[in-house]
Design a protein around this motif. Structure first.
Motif, PDB file in Angstrom:
ATOM      1  N   ALA A  36      11.326  13.287  -8.139  1.00  0.00           N
ATOM      2  CA  ALA A  36      10.926  14.108  -9.281  1.00  0.00           C
ATOM      3  C   ALA A  36       9.487  13.784  -9.675  1.00  0.00           C
ATOM      4  O   ALA A  36       8.696  14.672  -9.988  1.00  0.00           O
ATOM      5  N   ASP A  37       9.134  12.488  -9.627  1.00  0.00           N
ATOM      6  CA  ASP A  37       7.786  12.094 -10.017  1.00  0.00           C
ATOM      7  C   ASP A  37       7.288  11.001  -9.070  1.00  0.00           C
ATOM      8  O   ASP A  37       7.457   9.812  -9.326  1.00  0.00           O
ATOM      9  N   PRO A  38       6.662  11.401  -7.959  1.00  0.00           N
ATOM     10  CA  PRO A  38       6.254  10.430  -6.937  1.00  0.00           C
ATOM     11  C   PRO A  38       5.325   9.347  -7.482  1.00  0.00           C
ATOM     12  O   PRO A  38       5.245   8.260  -6.926  1.00  0.00           O
ATOM     13  N   ALA A  39       4.648   9.581  -8.589  1.00  0.00           N
ATOM     14  CA  ALA A  39       3.694   8.598  -9.107  1.00  0.00           C
ATOM     15  C   ALA A  39       4.364   7.293  -9.533  1.00  0.00           C
ATOM     16  O   ALA A  39       3.736   6.235  -9.508  1.00  0.00           O
ATOM     17  N   VAL A  40       5.634   7.339  -9.929  1.00  0.00           N
ATOM     18  CA  VAL A  40       6.277   6.097 -10.381  1.00  0.00           C
ATOM     19  C   VAL A  40       6.311   5.067  -9.245  1.00  0.00           C
ATOM     20  O   VAL A  40       6.245   3.867  -9.492  1.00  0.00           O
ATOM     21  N   VAL A  41       6.364   5.549  -8.024  1.00  0.00           N
ATOM     22  CA  VAL A  41       6.443   4.629  -6.893  1.00  0.00           C
ATOM     23  C   VAL A  41       5.178   3.774  -6.800  1.00  0.00           C
ATOM     24  O   VAL A  41       5.241   2.566  -6.558  1.00  0.00           O
ATOM     25  N   ASP A  42       4.021   4.393  -7.016  1.00  0.00           N
ATOM     26  CA  ASP A  42       2.765   3.635  -6.939  1.00  0.00           C
ATOM     27  C   ASP A  42       2.742   2.531  -7.982  1.00  0.00           C
ATOM     28  O   ASP A  42       2.331   1.406  -7.712  1.00  0.00           O
ATOM     29  N   ASP A  43       3.199   2.860  -9.164  1.00  0.00           N
ATOM     30  CA  ASP A  43       3.242   1.841 -10.213  1.00  0.00           C
ATOM     31  C   ASP A  43       4.170   0.693  -9.808  1.00  0.00           C
ATOM     32  O   ASP A  43       3.837  -0.480  -9.979  1.00  0.00           O
ATOM     33  N   LEU A  44       5.311   1.027  -9.262  1.00  0.00           N
ATOM     34  CA  LEU A  44       6.262  -0.018  -8.861  1.00  0.00           C
ATOM     35  C   LEU A  44       5.678  -0.906  -7.761  1.00  0.00           C
ATOM     36  O   LEU A  44       5.836  -2.124  -7.783  1.00  0.00           O
ATOM     37  N   ILE A  45       4.977  -0.283  -6.819  1.00  0.00           N
ATOM     38  CA  ILE A  45       4.360  -1.078  -5.745  1.00  0.00           C
ATOM     39  C   ILE A  45       3.284  -1.998  -6.324  1.00  0.00           C
ATOM     40  O   ILE A  45       3.233  -3.193  -6.020  1.00  0.00           O
ATOM     41  N   ASP A  46       2.454  -1.446  -7.201  1.00  0.00           N
ATOM     42  CA  ASP A  46       1.366  -2.247  -7.774  1.00  0.00           C
ATOM     43  C   ASP A  46       1.889  -3.464  -8.520  1.00  0.00           C
ATOM     44  O   ASP A  46       1.269  -4.513  -8.540  1.00  0.00           O
ATOM     45  N   ASN A  47       3.027  -3.312  -9.144  1.00  0.00           N
ATOM     46  CA  ASN A  47       3.535  -4.397  -9.992  1.00  0.00           C
ATOM     47  C   ASN A  47       4.731  -5.127  -9.398  1.00  0.00           C
ATOM     48  O   ASN A  47       5.498  -5.772 -10.108  1.00  0.00           O
ATOM     49  N   ARG A  48       4.867  -5.050  -8.085  1.00  0.00           N
ATOM     50  CA  ARG A  48       6.032  -5.684  -7.451  1.00  0.00           C
ATOM     51  C   ARG A  48       5.985  -7.203  -7.662  1.00  0.00           C
ATOM     52  O   ARG A  48       4.920  -7.803  -7.760  1.00  0.00           O
ATOM     53  N   GLN A  49       7.178  -7.791  -7.697  1.00  0.00           N
ATOM     54  CA  GLN A  49       7.287  -9.207  -8.063  1.00  0.00           C
ATOM     55  C   GLN A  49       7.433 -10.133  -6.866  1.00  0.00           C
ATOM     56  O   GLN A  49       7.199 -11.318  -6.972  1.00  0.00           O
TER      57      GLN A  49
END
Ligand code: WTA
Length: 646
Positions: free
Chosen positions: A630-643
């Motif tokens: 639905a919103d592909p942009a959330v994936v970039d945020d998740l990758i950037d902030n992965r733990q």
């Protein structure tokens, strides 16, 4: 390393019950003529009324029904105790090693008989009868085994709840099977720390008004709350009853126990095992897989709260008249040499533990192992999760001094006993492979479309026909049983595991393919952790996946979306970890929490876990198709902030 084959040592091929030729021949017969094979091997236990019907099983999803030895009658406790009295009444049945190395005890079969009979009479006096469900929430002390066997003696169904579970988890399991008696201890002792079992029970029972009695074992003598009329001390009651308790005659298909285990959806399910087939299978696998011979000292380090403790500390070994060691403590207390010191102290011949313990002890260094003797060890075993070849080699070379075969045993709570495993006198070993099926077990690999794969292949592991130790149903919910295990591949038992079969027909379990994660060999449903997290007032949404963890095998990775207006902080992170720990138990504590402004969802609102798993694994370069998001942009945020970063 995967191609290394360690051949069967010659002395093993000679001394073991089966060598390779015997394995091939027995296996063939077990699948060509299951009726005949099991009719014969069912006789390894004592029946009150012998069975005439052996196998009556159907995997048809419209009518899943599993019955073994259905017209036979027996008593499981009598098989584990009474039948040994004449020949081995004075033999040690249980060696108990306490948390403190100065604390130990030896219980002979005759003593076990008296304890179990008295315990059974205590339960009867409290009104327990055949078919009642009794919850056992105990530390690793002999009374835990007495309690299980006392239930079996009177035909009550036990449900053992691991002592590490929280009051809420305990309450859910008590309610789930409507127990009206709970057996616990004042406190447990693990690694020098006290576990408030009675206090947890009191807390749980606020939600369980139907519980009439709590039987309390005195372990530490610590201060505890007491409810007059409800709570009784085991040691007082044992004195007040007779030491004579005739075993109840049970049908082969009468339930023996319920054990709650995590699944891929919802709350844990009550796996139900029955009496005859379970005992035949547990005792037979214990006999052949560990090649147990009279006089051997056998040690399985599991907790009785898990199925491994049921089948391979209590029922399998005792049915075989074995000497089984029960350990109260933890591998690294007082030091990380404890396991090996206990092996020396009690001259352990067969040692069975989990990869997570092996990896942790490997990290503590070789010196702690080498300063011990371990010459009594003859066979090593592994269970609970895939063992990585490095840990396997360390176990083999350092712990076993290159002398002891390793049986890497694959099985599940549902299977009752070991299904895929080497036999030490028969099977050449490959580090990391559970190798070949046990007698009567027919594994197959399936692709995502429902086609069976032949030859060397990777796929989902199913078992195509029943074996006596198989679970019979989910307690109180047969439909869930059918749905969970028999609907994915029609007419087959679906294990939930992925697996590779190599050119030699060896099986390599690759781990769960469903939403179950395996943390230090403990099964955890991601749905359970998620529902705990979203119950926190500041959490709006949560998605939980597993990620590779050096010691635990898998760690718990939680993506958390907060309620609007809430801000992420280190304190809140700690609060959420503590929340889950308190809600479910320490084994469910998230290892990593990532604040997620949004979760990747399809347009229909389904969370795309595949993507979350990849990011948690730090393998985000190949996320696959994200175009349906639905919103592909959330994936970039998740990758950037992965733990989890290498
Ligand atoms: C995993 C424990 C690889 C598997 C007896 C299975 C294993 C789940 C092995 C069951 C093994 C258990 N190699 N994986 N030798 N043994 N597993 O119900 O994913 O606690 O489905 O039973 O553990 O866990 P459970």
């Amino acid at each position: 390393m995967q191609d290394t084959v360690i051949p069967v040592p010659e002395d093993w091929a000679r001394r073991a019950y089966v060598d390779d030729a015997a394995y091939q021949q027995m296996y063939r017969r077990s699948v060509d003529d299951p009726e005949g094979f099991w009719a014969e091997h069912g006789k390894r236990i004592d029946w009150i009324r012998p069975y005439s019907r052996v196998k009556n099983t159907s995997y048809d999803p419209h009518d899943v029904s599993i019955k073994w030895f259905e017209d036979g009658t027996l008593n499981v406790a009598a098989n584990c105790i009474d039948r040994h009295l004449e020949e081995r009444g004075d033999q040690v049945a249980i060696i108990w090693e306490g948390d403190d190395p100065a604390d130990d005890a030896k219980i002979t079969y005759r003593e076990l008989h008296e304890k179990v009979c008295r315990f059974a009479n205590v339960l009867k006096k409290l009104g327990a009868k055949k078919g009642d469900r009794i919850t056992i929430y105990m530390p690793m002390i002999p009374e835990a085994a007495y309690a299980m066997l006392a239930c079996a003696r009177i035909g009550a169904i036990h449900s053992v709840v691991f002592g590490g579970f929280s009051p809420d988890s305990l309450a859910g399991r008590i309610q789930g099977c409507d127990s009206n008696i709970v057996i616990t201890a004042d406190e447990g002792l693990r690694g020098g720390r006290k576990v408030p079992l009675k206090a947890n029970t009191d807390e749980a029972l606020k939600k369980c008004p139907t519980v009439k009695n709590v039987v309390v074992v005195r372990r530490t003598g610590g201060d505890i709350g007491w409810e007059e009329g409800r709570d009784v001390w085991l040691h007082d009651e044992m004195q007040a009853v007779s030491a004579d308790c005739p075993p109840e005659e049970m049908n082969a298909e009468d339930p023996l126990f319920i054990l709650y285990t995590s699944g891929s959806t919802g709350q844990p399910k009550g796996v139900l095992h029955t009496s005859g087939g379970y005992l035949v299978y547990a005792s037979m696998t214990h006999h052949y897989v560990f090649d147990y011979h009279d006089g051997d000292v056998y040690w399985c380090t599991a907790d009785v709260g898990w199925v491994t403790g049921h089948s391979y500390i209590v029922y399998g070994p005792l049915a075989n008249g074995a000497t089984t060691l029960m350990f109260e403590g933890v591998p690294n207390y007082p030091t990380a040499a404890r396991f090996w010191e206990v092996c020396d102290k009690h001259k352990v011949n067969i040692f069975y533990t989990a990869p997570t313990a092996i990896r942790a002890l490997m990290g503590a260094g070789d010196d702690l192992v080498k300063k011990t003797d371990r010459s009594s060890l003859r066979l090593l075993g592994s269970v609970g999760e895939p063992i990585n070849p490095e840990a396997w080699m360390w176990y083999y070379n350092v712990v076993g001094d290159g002398r002891c075969p390793i049986v890497d045993t694959w099985w599940q709570t549902e299977t009752g006993g070991i299904l895929i495993t080497p036999l030490p006198g028969a099977t050449g070993l490959k580090p990391g492979s559970a190798t070949r099926p046990f007698f009567g077990i027919q594994p197959a690999l399936m692709d995502g479309e429902g086609n069976e794969l032949t030859g060397a292949a990777s796929g989902n592991l199913v078992i195509t026909d029943s074996w006596p130790g198989q679970m019979r149903t989910v307690y109180g919910d047969h439909e869930r049983f059918v749905q969970t295990y028999f609907s994915t591949y029609k007419g087959m038992y679906f294990t939930g595991d992925g697996c590779r079969r190599d050119e030699d027909g060896y099986y390599w379990i690759t781990g769960r393919v469903d939403d179950v994660i395996n943390v230090s060999g403990h099964r955890m449903g991601t749905a359970e952790v998620e529902s705990s997290l979203v119950a926190h007032p500041k959490v709006s949404e949560a998605a939980v996946v597993g990620y590779p963890h050096d010691i635990k095998g898998q760690g718990i990775y939680a993506y958390v979306t907060l309620m609007s207006g809430e801000t992420p902080s280190e304190d809140l992170r700690k609060e959420l970890v503590a929340w889950v720990r308190k809600d479910i138990g320490p084994i469910a504590s998230p290892d990593l929490i990532q604040w997620a402004p949004g979760l990747p969802k399809t347009r229909s609102g389904k969370i795309m876990r595949r993507i979350l798993r990849k990011i948690a694994e730090d393998e985000f370069s190949n996320l696959g198709d994200t175009s349906t998001l639905a919103d592909p942009a959330v994936v970039d945020d998740l990758i950037d902030n992965r733990q989890n970063r290498a």
